[in-house]
Write a protein that holds these residues in place. Structure first.
Motif, PDB file in Angstrom:
ATOM      1  N   GLN A  68       0.827  -1.215   0.000  1.00  0.00           N
ATOM      2  CA  GLN A  68       0.000   0.000   0.000  1.00  0.00           C
ATOM      3  C   GLN A  68       0.863   1.268   0.000  1.00  0.00           C
ATOM      4  OE1 GLN A  68      -3.485  -0.211   0.232  1.00  0.00           O
ATOM      5  NE2 GLN A  68      -3.504  -2.432   0.407  1.00  0.00           N
ATOM      6  N   GLY A  69       2.148   1.116   0.353  1.00  0.00           N
ATOM      7  CA  GLY A  69       3.015   2.299   0.438  1.00  0.00           C
ATOM      8  C   GLY A  69       2.733   3.177   1.641  1.00  0.00           C
ATOM      9  N   ILE A  70       2.374   2.535   2.742  1.00  0.00           N
ATOM     10  CA  ILE A  70       1.982   3.275   3.946  1.00  0.00           C
ATOM     11  C   ILE A  70       2.957   3.004   5.094  1.00  0.00           C
ATOM     12  CG2 ILE A  70       0.169   3.464   5.731  1.00  0.00           C
ATOM     13  CD1 ILE A  70      -1.871   2.821   3.518  1.00  0.00           C
ATOM     14  N   ALA A  71       3.398   4.118   5.750  1.00  0.00           N
ATOM     15  CA  ALA A  71       4.150   3.995   6.997  1.00  0.00           C
ATOM     16  C   ALA A  71       3.100   3.795   8.094  1.00  0.00           C
ATOM     17  CB  ALA A  71       4.990   5.227   7.245  1.00  0.00           C
ATOM     18  N   VAL A  72       2.929   2.552   8.521  1.00  0.00           N
ATOM     19  CA  VAL A  72       1.814   2.192   9.411  1.00  0.00           C
ATOM     20  C   VAL A  72       2.021   2.767  10.809  1.00  0.00           C
ATOM     21  CG1 VAL A  72       0.543   0.255  10.456  1.00  0.00           C
ATOM     22  CG2 VAL A  72       1.347   0.088   8.088  1.00  0.00           C
ATOM     23  N   PHE A  73       3.224   2.566  11.338  1.00  0.00           N
ATOM     24  CA  PHE A  73       3.507   3.076  12.680  1.00  0.00           C
ATOM     25  C   PHE A  73       5.012   3.250  12.851  1.00  0.00           C
ATOM     26  CE2 PHE A  73       4.593   2.303  17.185  1.00  0.00           C
ATOM     27  CZ  PHE A  73       3.993   3.440  17.712  1.00  0.00           C
ATOM     28  N   ALA A  74       5.426   4.472  13.175  1.00  0.00           N
ATOM     29  CA  ALA A  74       6.837   4.737  13.447  1.00  0.00           C
ATOM     30  C   ALA A  74       6.913   5.644  14.674  1.00  0.00           C
ATOM     31  CB  ALA A  74       7.506   5.400  12.246  1.00  0.00           C
ATOM     32  N   SER A  75       7.301   5.044  15.807  1.00  0.00           N
ATOM     33  CA  SER A  75       7.252   5.811  17.065  1.00  0.00           C
ATOM     34  C   SER A  75       8.211   6.997  17.035  1.00  0.00           C
ATOM     35  CB  SER A  75       7.545   4.906  18.260  1.00  0.00           C
ATOM     36  OG  SER A  75       8.836   4.366  18.153  1.00  0.00           O
ATOM     37  N   ASN A  76       9.408   6.844  16.431  1.00  0.00           N
ATOM     38  CA  ASN A  76      10.355   7.962  16.493  1.00  0.00           C
ATOM     39  C   ASN A  76      10.057   9.069  15.472  1.00  0.00           C
ATOM     40  OD1 ASN A  76      11.204   6.477  14.350  1.00  0.00           O
ATOM     41  ND2 ASN A  76      13.363   6.398  14.943  1.00  0.00           N
ATOM     42  N   LEU A  77       9.089   8.825  14.578  1.00  0.00           N
ATOM     43  CA  LEU A  77       8.625   9.898  13.682  1.00  0.00           C
ATOM     44  C   LEU A  77       7.258  10.418  14.136  1.00  0.00           C
ATOM     45  CD1 LEU A  77       9.330   8.246  10.182  1.00  0.00           C
ATOM     46  CD2 LEU A  77      10.693  10.036  11.288  1.00  0.00           C
ATOM     47  N   LYS A  78       6.677   9.720  15.077  1.00  0.00           N
ATOM     48  CA  LYS A  78       5.289   9.982  15.511  1.00  0.00           C
ATOM     49  C   LYS A  78       4.332   9.899  14.307  1.00  0.00           C
ATOM     50  CE  LYS A  78       6.684  12.698  19.551  1.00  0.00           C
ATOM     51  NZ  LYS A  78       8.160  12.642  19.319  1.00  0.00           N
ATOM     52  N   TRP A  79       4.569   8.923  13.439  1.00  0.00           N
ATOM     53  CA  TRP A  79       3.738   8.738  12.252  1.00  0.00           C
ATOM     54  C   TRP A  79       2.793   7.547  12.445  1.00  0.00           C
ATOM     55  CZ3 TRP A  79       6.790   9.310   6.979  1.00  0.00           C
ATOM     56  CH2 TRP A  79       7.289  10.623   6.890  1.00  0.00           C
ATOM     57  N   ASN A  80       1.548   7.748  12.054  1.00  0.00           N
ATOM     58  CA  ASN A  80       0.541   6.686  12.034  1.00  0.00           C
ATOM     59  C   ASN A  80      -0.140   6.689  10.675  1.00  0.00           C
ATOM     60  OD1 ASN A  80      -0.109   5.087  14.491  1.00  0.00           O
ATOM     61  ND2 ASN A  80      -0.001   7.123  15.419  1.00  0.00           N
ATOM     62  N   ASN A  81      -0.026   5.592   9.955  1.00  0.00           N
ATOM     63  CA  ASN A  81      -0.721   5.449   8.665  1.00  0.00           C
ATOM     64  C   ASN A  81      -0.516   6.632   7.724  1.00  0.00           C
ATOM     65  OD1 ASN A  81      -1.925   2.850   9.065  1.00  0.00           O
ATOM     66  ND2 ASN A  81      -3.232   3.813  10.595  1.00  0.00           N
ATOM     67  N   ILE A  82       0.726   6.980   7.483  1.00  0.00           N
ATOM     68  CA  ILE A  82       1.041   8.043   6.527  1.00  0.00           C
ATOM     69  C   ILE A  82       1.243   7.405   5.148  1.00  0.00           C
ATOM     70  CG2 ILE A  82       2.655   9.899   5.926  1.00  0.00           C
ATOM     71  CD1 ILE A  82       1.109  10.424   8.540  1.00  0.00           C
ATOM     72  N   GLU A  83       0.484   7.926   4.155  1.00  0.00           N
ATOM     73  CA  GLU A  83       0.553   7.370   2.790  1.00  0.00           C
ATOM     74  C   GLU A  83       1.767   7.933   2.048  1.00  0.00           C
ATOM     75  OE1 GLU A  83      -3.562   6.921   0.805  1.00  0.00           O
ATOM     76  OE2 GLU A  83      -3.681   8.699   2.086  1.00  0.00           O
ATOM     77  N   VAL A  84       2.926   7.447   2.426  1.00  0.00           N
ATOM     78  CA  VAL A  84       4.181   7.993   1.906  1.00  0.00           C
ATOM     79  C   VAL A  84       4.254   7.881   0.383  1.00  0.00           C
ATOM     80  CG1 VAL A  84       6.699   7.753   1.941  1.00  0.00           C
ATOM     81  CG2 VAL A  84       5.391   7.523   4.067  1.00  0.00           C
ATOM     82  N   SER A  85       3.925   6.702  -0.158  1.00  0.00           N
ATOM     83  CA  SER A  85       4.075   6.508  -1.607  1.00  0.00           C
ATOM     84  C   SER A  85       3.185   7.475  -2.387  1.00  0.00           C
ATOM     85  CB  SER A  85       3.737   5.066  -1.997  1.00  0.00           C
ATOM     86  OG  SER A  85       4.734   4.203  -1.499  1.00  0.00           O
ATOM     87  N   ARG A  86       1.930   7.617  -1.947  1.00  0.00           N
ATOM     88  CA  ARG A  86       1.015   8.496  -2.675  1.00  0.00           C
ATOM     89  C   ARG A  86       1.436   9.969  -2.537  1.00  0.00           C
ATOM     90  NH1 ARG A  86      -2.958  11.805  -1.714  1.00  0.00           N
ATOM     91  NH2 ARG A  86      -3.170  11.305   0.500  1.00  0.00           N
ATOM     92  N   ILE A  87       1.634  10.434  -1.302  1.00  0.00           N
ATOM     93  CA  ILE A  87       1.904  11.861  -1.062  1.00  0.00           C
ATOM     94  C   ILE A  87       3.242  12.280  -1.684  1.00  0.00           C
ATOM     95  CG2 ILE A  87       2.224  13.634   0.709  1.00  0.00           C
ATOM     96  CD1 ILE A  87       0.483  11.838   2.597  1.00  0.00           C
ATOM     97  N   LEU A  88       4.288  11.494  -1.407  1.00  0.00           N
ATOM     98  CA  LEU A  88       5.601  11.862  -1.941  1.00  0.00           C
ATOM     99  C   LEU A  88       5.624  11.680  -3.458  1.00  0.00           C
ATOM    100  CD1 LEU A  88       8.426  12.864  -1.169  1.00  0.00           C
ATOM    101  CD2 LEU A  88       9.116  10.482  -0.796  1.00  0.00           C
ATOM    102  N   GLY A  89       4.930  10.655  -3.942  1.00  0.00           N
ATOM    103  CA  GLY A  89       4.841  10.437  -5.388  1.00  0.00           C
ATOM    104  C   GLY A  89       4.224  11.627  -6.102  1.00  0.00           C
ATOM    105  N   GLU A  90       3.184  12.216  -5.512  1.00  0.00           N
ATOM    106  CA  GLU A  90       2.552  13.393  -6.108  1.00  0.00           C
ATOM    107  C   GLU A  90       3.489  14.604  -6.099  1.00  0.00           C
ATOM    108  OE1 GLU A  90      -1.994  11.998  -4.901  1.00  0.00           O
ATOM    109  OE2 GLU A  90      -1.165  13.829  -3.995  1.00  0.00           O
TER     110      GLU A  90
END
Lengths: 325, 325
Positions: free
Chosen positions: A79-101
């Motif tokens: 899906q290209g999603i960063a599901v959970f990254a505690s040291n970025l405080k990221w939850n379900n960030i659609e990295v592939s879609r957003i950065l791709g755009e």
């Protein structure tokens, strides 16, 4: 010549590199992550770093095949999603879609350790091997396996947490909820814990000074080892032995041609690997042992960047193969 | 409707079955292997069994997609060669080529345990799951893993000898050259050994009569367990616990959705699996445990035949997909 950009996204810094199709790093840039500014800020910064790299090489976005991003934590690479990254405080960030755009090129993501091991498999210590099992030893211990050019994911992209195999006789509580996990011993944290416990119990060692100053680190233990300190040698021997136990399970179950040990170089090398090798001969069937080579990673510093770029290239090639059908 | 034939080739008997595309067993035939007659005789007999099955269903060779053969020992499924099978006295027999010529249909082979687990994954306890790890417990213990419809092979088709993971504290020499392998405990042989050692040490048990008559088997231990015999309960609890240790490594490294336990039913079931489950909760990270189901195999008797047929079908489909490109 076509190019990829590989991005190693950490909680402190973002490192991005322009990589050619021979997996050579052409240019590299580094920026602070600034996690507090939020995910969109961080992703915009990553897009600017891509532009900067293209400019440095006098290239345009048309020269770029794809971008790969190695993210910490739990990642869904499909899906290209960063599901959970505690040291970025990221939850379900659609990295592939957003950065791709933002970039206008395909963006592929995966967990940072899987990217590093993929890099070693494609272009480092595991180059040319069919099955490569890679382990990174740092604050914790993580692993990934590349099988005929594909990462092994298992169910829900979770397979292979070698750091959380339980070692008999070990009782230290682990952050995962279990007790005695491999990474409570085989990690910088685990090495410092072993030293601290021995010093608290009154063991003599040249490590006592750093311990009492509250500065004890795994690097101190490695230095003490090199100076012939008995406690440090005992700790790193035992650490290597426990790593051997874990690798015995990996080698038997995955049957790799190459095992790559990466991560903090202070912990690796013959300081721990001599006892690792000895343990492997006692715990792994000769049919596997005769067929596997234990190597130190070759891409330590740039492994995340090169691996992310190599992963992006392999995804594009896969998509091209599917659409050519 | 098209059909496959699956053949389970053992040292004593050959079982062949006609299987339809829904993996239903339509007819089954059984013949003694007669190993002493040599490989060509055995392969000719297998070809005749295929004809017999077609005749029983009033089919011709044109109705047959392919034949799958589950062979004991070391198998190269790509070359179609039975590399080494001690109980057949076979060395490098080109089963796919020779049998294919006799039958006039494509013949695919693999190791018998991999075929059984493939069958469970396609049509048994693991049906519909993405990643299926299967373990067979009999005279020894063997395992295989099916990942998105493909067997996991590792290097040289050797991966996954869970029976030869070394268990700490165990010292019994294993046929593989190591000491304390999982299968020295978790197998019919291992259960009988544990009982024999306890009885020799003077433990009281209703097993003593069978032991002194020289007839002690794993089935006796299961029966004694059911009658509440303390020694039998201790042995099967411990056996289940050791199985749990091994599966803890498998589950962490392969991350399956389903673990299938097959083989001799006397050993499986809740007699050993209660303590297996308890051990798993202590040794496997909850992220994996929440995602995996432990099941008893559903195809016990016909698993080898159905699995071999399913494997042959999957190979044909793979070849068709490649040639359609």
């Amino acid at each position: 010549m076509r190019y990829m950009v590989g991005i190693d996204l950490g909680g402190t810094n973002i490192v991005a590199g322009l990589v050619n199709e021979q997996y050579e790093l052409v240019h590299k840039v580094k920026q602070p992550t600034e996690v507090a500014q939020g995910s969109d800020y961080v992703l915009s910064k990553m897009a600017k770093m891509v532009d900067e790299l293209l400019e440095m090489a006098d290239l345009t976005r048309q020269d770029l095949i794809a971008v790969g991003v190695g993210c910490p934590g739990i990642v869904d690479p499909i899906q290209g999603i960063a599901v959970f990254a505690s040291n970025l405080k990221w939850n379900n960030i659609e990295v592939s879609r957003i950065l791709g755009e933002k970039i206008g090129a395909p963006v592929f993501i995966d967990n940072d350790v899987r990217m590093y091991v993929f890099g070693e498999a494609m272009s480092g210590a595991g180059k040319g091997a069919d099955v490569v099992h890679g382990v990174t030893i740092g604050t914790g211990l993580a692993a990934a396996t590349v099988v005929h050019g594909e990462l092994y994911y298992g169910s829900k992209f979770m397979a292979g947490e070698l750091g959380h195999v339980v070692i008999e006789g070990e009782k230290t509580p682990c952050g995962c909820g279990l007790k005695g996990c491999l990474e409570t011993v085989v990690s910088a944290t685990g090495i410092v814990r072993q030293a601290r416990e021995a010093l608290e119990a009154g063991r003599e060692s040249i490590l006592r000074e750093a311990f009492e100053a509250g500065e004890l680190s795994a690097a101190h233990v490695s230095m003490a080892y090199d100076e012939g300190d008995a406690l440090a040698q005992e700790i790193l021997d035992y650490t290597g032995k426990v790593l051997g136990k874990g690798l015995a399970y990996s080698i038997t179950l995955y049957s790799p041609d190459v095992v790559v040990i990466g991560g903090g170089s202070a912990l690796a090398g013959d300081r721990i690997l001599d006892s690792t090798r000895k343990t492997l001969t006692e715990m792994v069937y000769s049919g596997y042992m005769n067929n596997v080579t234990l190597k130190i990673g070759e891409l330590i510093d740039d492994g995340g960047v090169i691996g992310s770029a190599a992963f992006a290239k392999s995804r594009v090639e896969k998509m091209e193969a599917v659409s050519a059908k």
